[in-house]
Write a protein that holds these residues in place. Sequence first.
Motif, PDB file in Angstrom:
ATOM      1  N   ALA A 110      32.226  34.251  44.577  1.00 43.76           N
ATOM      2  CA  ALA A 110      32.031  35.536  43.900  1.00 43.76           C
ATOM      3  C   ALA A 110      33.203  36.468  44.163  1.00 43.76           C
ATOM      4  CB  ALA A 110      30.726  36.180  44.378  1.00 43.76           C
ATOM      5  N   TYR A 111      33.672  36.492  45.403  1.00 43.01           N
ATOM      6  CA  TYR A 111      34.769  37.398  45.761  1.00 43.01           C
ATOM      7  C   TYR A 111      36.080  36.965  45.098  1.00 43.01           C
ATOM      8  CZ  TYR A 111      37.610  40.456  48.687  1.00 43.01           C
ATOM      9  OH  TYR A 111      38.468  41.429  49.140  1.00 43.01           O
ATOM     10  N   SER A 112      36.336  35.670  45.076  1.00 48.58           N
ATOM     11  CA  SER A 112      37.558  35.171  44.440  1.00 48.58           C
ATOM     12  C   SER A 112      37.562  35.490  42.955  1.00 48.58           C
ATOM     13  CB  SER A 112      37.671  33.653  44.646  1.00 48.58           C
ATOM     14  OG  SER A 112      37.729  33.329  46.020  1.00 48.58           O
ATOM     15  N   THR A 113      36.412  35.365  42.313  1.00 49.14           N
ATOM     16  CA  THR A 113      36.313  35.696  40.888  1.00 49.14           C
ATOM     17  C   THR A 113      36.601  37.170  40.657  1.00 49.14           C
ATOM     18  OG1 THR A 113      34.634  33.976  40.603  1.00 49.14           O
ATOM     19  CG2 THR A 113      34.810  35.629  38.861  1.00 49.14           C
ATOM     20  N   PHE A 114      36.048  38.023  41.521  1.00 46.32           N
ATOM     21  CA  PHE A 114      36.307  39.458  41.376  1.00 46.32           C
ATOM     22  C   PHE A 114      37.794  39.765  41.552  1.00 46.32           C
ATOM     23  CE2 PHE A 114      36.965  43.661  43.150  1.00 46.32           C
ATOM     24  CZ  PHE A 114      36.337  44.448  42.198  1.00 46.32           C
ATOM     25  N   LEU A 115      38.417  39.172  42.566  1.00 46.47           N
ATOM     26  CA  LEU A 115      39.835  39.442  42.802  1.00 46.47           C
ATOM     27  C   LEU A 115      40.690  38.976  41.627  1.00 46.47           C
ATOM     28  CD1 LEU A 115      40.363  38.561  46.583  1.00 46.47           C
ATOM     29  CD2 LEU A 115      40.154  40.813  45.519  1.00 46.47           C
ATOM     30  N   LEU A 116      40.351  37.826  41.048  1.00 47.47           N
ATOM     31  CA  LEU A 116      41.102  37.347  39.884  1.00 47.47           C
ATOM     32  C   LEU A 116      40.995  38.322  38.723  1.00 47.47           C
ATOM     33  CD1 LEU A 116      40.322  33.522  39.933  1.00 47.47           C
ATOM     34  CD2 LEU A 116      42.515  34.629  40.401  1.00 47.47           C
ATOM     35  N   LEU A 117      39.798  38.875  38.531  1.00 41.19           N
ATOM     36  CA  LEU A 117      39.621  39.856  37.455  1.00 41.19           C
ATOM     37  C   LEU A 117      40.348  41.158  37.779  1.00 41.19           C
ATOM     38  CD1 LEU A 117      35.833  39.311  36.670  1.00 41.19           C
ATOM     39  CD2 LEU A 117      37.768  38.688  35.212  1.00 41.19           C
ATOM     40  N   PHE A 118      40.253  41.602  39.031  1.00 45.38           N
ATOM     41  CA  PHE A 118      40.860  42.875  39.403  1.00 45.38           C
ATOM     42  C   PHE A 118      42.388  42.806  39.364  1.00 45.38           C
ATOM     43  CE2 PHE A 118      42.255  45.937  42.750  1.00 45.38           C
ATOM     44  CZ  PHE A 118      41.927  47.086  42.047  1.00 45.38           C
ATOM     45  N   LEU A 119      42.952  41.636  39.645  1.00 46.34           N
ATOM     46  CA  LEU A 119      44.403  41.492  39.618  1.00 46.34           C
ATOM     47  C   LEU A 119      44.974  41.614  38.208  1.00 46.34           C
ATOM     48  CD1 LEU A 119      44.951  38.621  42.226  1.00 46.34           C
ATOM     49  CD2 LEU A 119      45.523  41.052  42.473  1.00 46.34           C
ATOM     50  N   GLN A 120      44.103  41.568  37.208  1.00 43.53           N
ATOM     51  CA  GLN A 120      44.574  41.743  35.828  1.00 43.53           C
ATOM     52  C   GLN A 120      44.807  43.216  35.494  1.00 43.53           C
ATOM     53  OE1 GLN A 120      45.206  38.763  34.444  1.00 43.53           O
ATOM     54  NE2 GLN A 120      44.308  38.021  36.364  1.00 43.53           N
TER      55      GLN A 120
END
Length: 210
Positions: A110-120
Amino acid sequence: MQDTNGAAPEAAGFFRFLRLAVSLIMIIIAQGMLTLFVGFFAAFMQFFSSRYFWGDLARVYPLDKLIAIGADYLIAGALFALAWFGVWWMLYGLSGNGRIRCFPLLLLSAYSTFLLLFLQVNPVYNPEAMIPSSAGEATFIVCMGMSAAVLFPFYSAGVYYFVLKPVTRPRKRYRFLLLCSVFSIAGLALLPLLWQLAPGLYPGLLGYPE
């Protein structure tokens, strides 16, 4: 007989793996949907509160504006927190034994998915937009995402290990209210620090008008 006994553990192991894979996929999809939904909600809220960020006091906000900004910040955070409480509670209920299997792995997904989205996120001023953003408004949106990136794993661990998993008193609802109070205070304390850090991490914010 030996073949039958050998097949049963293999089948059980396969179904455990399948259940874990389905849980991981559910977590990733839930994070994507919830992050986008809360992000759009926060941006929509700025349509009504953008007046907070314009004017001569755009760098030093008076108390009434600070209270309104803090309220918007907590509302968006509460929406994200309640949604994820529901996700972890659902997985806890489906476990049947009061234990979410491979919780650290699910949390990492869940955290990795959030970071991938936030890095956009790449804030760039667009003066031709229907309602151009100000420096404060863009910084506020970025800070909400940064707050979630910092607090989300600790909040999720708190939900599971402090609220859902224990069977002792006080009741779960009271432990959840205490957890939310702690993270509300932590989030508000973190916001001024992130506000100072945001322009350094996202130089595009420096191109916005006051």
